[in-house]
Structure formats: C-alpha cells, structure tokens
Design an enzyme around this catalytic site. Structure first.
Site, PDB file in Angstrom:
ATOM      1  N   ARG A  36       0.421  -1.347   0.185  1.00 50.10           N
ATOM      2  CA  ARG A  36       0.035  -0.059   0.042  1.00 50.10           C
ATOM      3  C   ARG A  36       0.779   0.989   0.345  1.00 50.10           C
ATOM      4  NH1 ARG A  36      -4.963  -0.975   4.256  1.00 50.10           N
ATOM      5  NH2 ARG A  36      -6.487  -1.901   2.241  1.00 50.10           N
ATOM      6  N   GLY A 375     -13.265  -4.185   0.473  1.00 48.46           N
ATOM      7  CA  GLY A 375     -15.100  -3.488   0.719  1.00 48.46           C
ATOM      8  C   GLY A 375     -15.158  -2.987  -0.629  1.00 48.46           C
TER       9      GLY A 375
END
Length: 397
Positions: A36, A375
């Site tokens: 990330r 998500g």
C-alpha cells in the site's frame, strides 16, 4: 468512468493534503507489507514534480476516536521514507497549531500527519472537522481508493471545503475496475470465491448478465451445491441463501451464462492446517468431514475456461489459502489468470483476499491489475456509487 485529476496549474506552489491509505500490517512495531505504501508513490512524486508541498493524511488501525499510541502512524511514516527516498517529517496531530506550524515551515519535505481516526468526528463526515483538516491547505487529493466506500470526513466532507482531485492511484483503480463492468471483451469469466454467498450477492446480481462464465469456488460453493441437493458434510453453508443460489442458477440458465461449480473438493477431518485430508468427487462428499479447497478436476476445468477468456474478474479465494494444505486450488487459479494475462486477456484481482493470494503466490505483477481496495472494490462491482469517488466523476459511459 473517468475522474477529475490534478494538473500543474492546480497544485504548483500550493499546500496539498493527500488522503492515502497507510493502514498497513504491522508486527512488533514493524511494517510487514509495503504494498500500500508503494502504491501511492506515483501520485506523491507527480505532485512534488509539479511543485506542490505535500502532506499525507491516513487512518491506521481502530483507535475508536481517541489517541492510541499503538495506532500511531509514526513508524509507518518512517517506513515510507525508507522505501520511497522522500524526506518525511512526522506531525503529532492532523489538525490544529502543530499542523499549521509544520505546513508553514515546510520546504523540502513531506509531512506525515497523525492518524485521522484519533478524532471521533472523522467517521461522522463532519463539515466542522473538515474545515479544521483543510485550514492549512490549498487543495486536496483523494488517492485512497480502499476507503472510498466510506463517507467519512477525510474521504468526502473535505471535498466540499477544498478544490479536490483524484490521485493517480484512484484514477487507475477506476479505469481498470470499470473495464469488466462497462464493455468487457468476450469471453468474460467472473471467478467468485471466499466463504459466503452473502458477501457476493450484489456482485452476482450486478454482473451476471455481463458474463459468459461464473466459476464458483471457496466456501460459497457449498451453498450452491446444497441448493442442488448435494451432500456437503460439515462444510460452510448459508442455509438462508439457498433460495438465492437456486434462483441465480435458474437466472443464469435463462441468460445463457454458465455457472460452473466444482467437480471435486479437498475434504478434511477438521478446520486445521495439519488435519488429514482427502480428495473427493462432488457427488461423494463425506457427511463427517469439511470441505476446505477445490480439487484437481475443478482446477483443470477452471484453468481451461480462464485460458480462453478475454476478460477475467477474480474476487475471492478457492479455499483456505492461508493453510498450505488447502492453498493449491487458489494458487493454480491465480496461475491460470496470470497465464491468461500473458495471452492478452484483461485480468483483474478484486482486492481483499484475492489481492493477498495473488501477492502470496507471486502472481500480483503478472495480472493486469490488483486492486488495493477490498470492501471498496466489492461495492464498486455491485454497481454502487462510492461516496469517495462521486465528487471526481467527469463522465460515465
């Protein structure tokens, strides 16, 4: 779908607040996965090259609206400086005099602000808190696709205060994830796995009429098998979703879409990494055992379909891939997706466990795109409008 991104005239000489997702895994105070962190470097470098003064805003962990030293971003900022080569200075808050003074004195450095979730108003999409966050800055860049499904202050309310733009990572995510949703090249293969049908209902409903094949693995396969009358032993089954599974099978048949269920499985005595296991055909699943992976016949069929695809969207593992004994189905499906990519297919791993599996097995760089959002990518594939994306949309085909 295209997003409004920044140009030199938007950011040159300006103090720019960048929302990143530095919520990375940590162990013993050390970052264990820098994926990330690396994903945001192109946006940050572009801003710096255009003459912007950059400050980074992120959440980390679950501090529940209070300052928790265990959730400080200081070690994450240090790791980011190490892997990026940027000079990074940590600021012990994300609003107030400390930030204002640091921004005013900022010359040749990036500021890493403290965890925005130390403030309870972050989760409230608060205009008042947004004004406090925005006070020292001239522009805002949203680069954290992985939290774009949350209408929080740092993902949505800030866009009402500052001139706002999507970052390079955000723009790339939307470009890549839009492809299998809008005009996918055929044959189009949707691969669904993971534990629960309920997690994928929206994806199935939104994508079914766009696909040619839906390959179903993971724990969710057993709900479909049970709906067809198979013995599934002690395997995971959402009995309340049996009707949905049966309806999707009927709907797919009417649409001419082939839902491909496993021909065989790996069954074990218990849900343990060291549990004895056997390979069984779908029509011979033992009542006393539990299914934890797809079997070799299924892998072979899935692989052949994937190899012939022009578009592949993968969301969810084929088994309990965290346990080596039950990882082979997921590994070989990931391998088939990488091989399809090499043959010219557009291949997308839709974040979450799919991204983790692709990375674990060494295929992350061999597919067209691995999403940084779990998500968020799931909700995007469900056809939902994500609140952290909506302000930047400039056209939707």
């Amino acid at each position: 779908m295209r997003l409004k991104t920044f140009t030199p005239s938007d950011v040159a000489g300006k103090k720019v607040l960048v929302r990143v997702d530095f919520n990375v895994p940590m162990q013993d105070g050390q970052v264990t996965d820098v994926t990330r962190l690396e994903s945001h470097i192109p946006t940050i470098k572009a801003l710096i090259d255009m003459g912007a003064r950059v400050s980074l805003l992120s959440h980390f962990g679950r501090p529940k609206g209070v300052a928790d030293p265990k959730c400080s971003l200081k070690p994450v900022g240090e790791k980011f400086a190490e892997i990026s080569g940027f000079k990074v200075r940590f600021v012990r808050d994300c609003t107030g005099p400390l930030v204002e003074d640091a921004v005013a004195a900022q010359i040749d450095e990036i500021l890493m602000l403290e965890n925005v979730r130390f403030h309870a108003d972050e989760s409230k999409n608060s205009p008042e808190f947004a004004r406090k966050l925005a006070a020292p800055f001239c522009a805002y860049v949203m680069d954290a696709f992985s939290v774009a499904h949350r209408a929080h202050t740092s993902t949505r309310a800030l866009t009402e205060i500052l001139p706002s733009f999507a970052g390079h990572l955000m723009a790339k995510e939307i470009t890549m994830l839009s492809a299998p949703c809008e005009k996918p090249e055929k044959p189009y293969v949707l691969i669904l796995g993971g534990s629960k049908v309920s997690d994928k209902i929206g994806v199935v409903e939104n994508m079914l009429d766009k696909t040619d094949y839906v390959l179903v693995g993971g724990g969710m396969a057993f709900t479909f098998m049970k709906a067809l009358g198979y013995e599934i032993g002690r395997s995971l089954c959402e009995t309340e979703k049996l009707g949905f599974a049966a309806e999707m099978l009927r709907k797919a048949e009417k649409l001419g879409v082939k839902i491909v269920l496993p021909k065989d499985f790996i069954f074990a005595d218990e849900f343990r990494a060291d549990s004895p296991y056997i390979t069984v055909d779908a029509d011979n699943m033992p009542a006393s055992k539990i299914g934890l992976d797809i079997g070799p016949k299924t892998v072979a069929e899935f692989t052949e379909i994937i190899h012939n695809a022009k578009t592949v969207l993968w969301n969810g593992p084929m088994g309990v891939f965290e346990m080596p004994a039950f990882a082979e189905g997921t590994r070989l499906v990931a391998k088939a997706i990488a091989e399809a990519t090499e043959k010219g297919a557009l291949t997308i791993a839709g974040g979450g466990d799919s991204a983790a599996a692709a990375t674990l097995f060494g295929f992350a760089k061999q597919v067209s795109h691995v999403s940084t959002g779990g998500g968020a990518s799931l909700e995007f594939f469900e056809g939902k409008m994500l609140p952290g994306i909506e302000p930047y949309i400039i056209n939707k085909e």
